[in-house]
Design an enzyme around this catalytic site. Sequence first.
Site, PDB file in Angstrom:
ATOM      1  N   VAL A  85       0.836  -1.199   0.000  1.00 48.68           N
ATOM      2  CA  VAL A  85       0.000   0.000   0.000  1.00 48.68           C
ATOM      3  C   VAL A  85       0.874   1.253   0.000  1.00 48.68           C
ATOM      4  O   VAL A  85       0.584   2.229  -0.696  1.00 48.68           O
ATOM      5  CB  VAL A  85      -0.988   0.001   1.186  1.00 48.68           C
ATOM      6  CG1 VAL A  85      -1.809   1.282   1.218  1.00 48.68           C
ATOM      7  CG2 VAL A  85      -1.919  -1.212   1.107  1.00 48.68           C
ATOM      8  N   CYS A  86       1.966   1.222   0.737  1.00 48.13           N
ATOM      9  CA  CYS A  86       2.875   2.380   0.782  1.00 48.13           C
ATOM     10  C   CYS A  86       3.500   2.623  -0.589  1.00 48.13           C
ATOM     11  O   CYS A  86       3.641   3.770  -1.026  1.00 48.13           O
ATOM     12  CB  CYS A  86       3.958   2.168   1.829  1.00 48.13           C
ATOM     13  SG  CYS A  86       3.316   1.919   3.501  1.00 48.13           S
ATOM     14  N   ASP A  87       3.866   1.554  -1.264  1.00 46.79           N
ATOM     15  CA  ASP A  87       4.400   1.627  -2.620  1.00 46.79           C
ATOM     16  C   ASP A  87       3.366   2.283  -3.543  1.00 46.79           C
ATOM     17  O   ASP A  87       3.676   3.244  -4.259  1.00 46.79           O
ATOM     18  CB  ASP A  87       4.731   0.200  -3.083  1.00 46.79           C
ATOM     19  CG  ASP A  87       5.200   0.102  -4.519  1.00 46.79           C
ATOM     20  OD1 ASP A  87       4.396   0.397  -5.442  1.00 46.79           O
ATOM     21  OD2 ASP A  87       6.344  -0.312  -4.730  1.00 46.79           O
TER      22      ASP A  87
END
Length: 166
Positions: A59-61
């Site tokens: 999700v951070c990516d």
Amino acid sequence: MATVTFKGNEVTLAGSPVKVGDAAPNFTVLANDLSEVTLNDTKGSVRLISVVPSIDTGVCDAQTRRFNEAAAQLDNVKVLTVSVDLPFAQKRWCGANGIENVQTLSDHRDLSFGEAYGVAIKELRLLARSIFVVDSNDKVIHVEYVNEVTDHPNYEAAIEAAKAAQ
């Protein structure tokens, strides 16, 4: 502020939550070259601050990639991604993924950003997923604390807030 969970478990956030209308708190984080960066270093620009637990996760990516794309379309908006990842890991990840429009910043040293914005997760020493938009006069104009840290934020709301402040 609503309860924040990480993988369904409630976590404790250190610091004071920030709300729309507040003066944006200053902070000191590290750039990829280990130089110190503060909010004041981007004074006069709109800042979209994307906060992620660890840039090297799914999700951070996706969040960092989404704001990298948006940054190319925004004038006078600095897009900053803050995490507790080491500056070396952030630099490697950006290089491997062609991220050029977002400045990644590390809060690993002393959680200055995390505590100033109320997003430092005490139990994990990570930052809770959140988005802040700060106008060119250092006023907070958009805030999102994502209730479940592993969920995506509302990208469009943050981008629209940054566009409106240009």
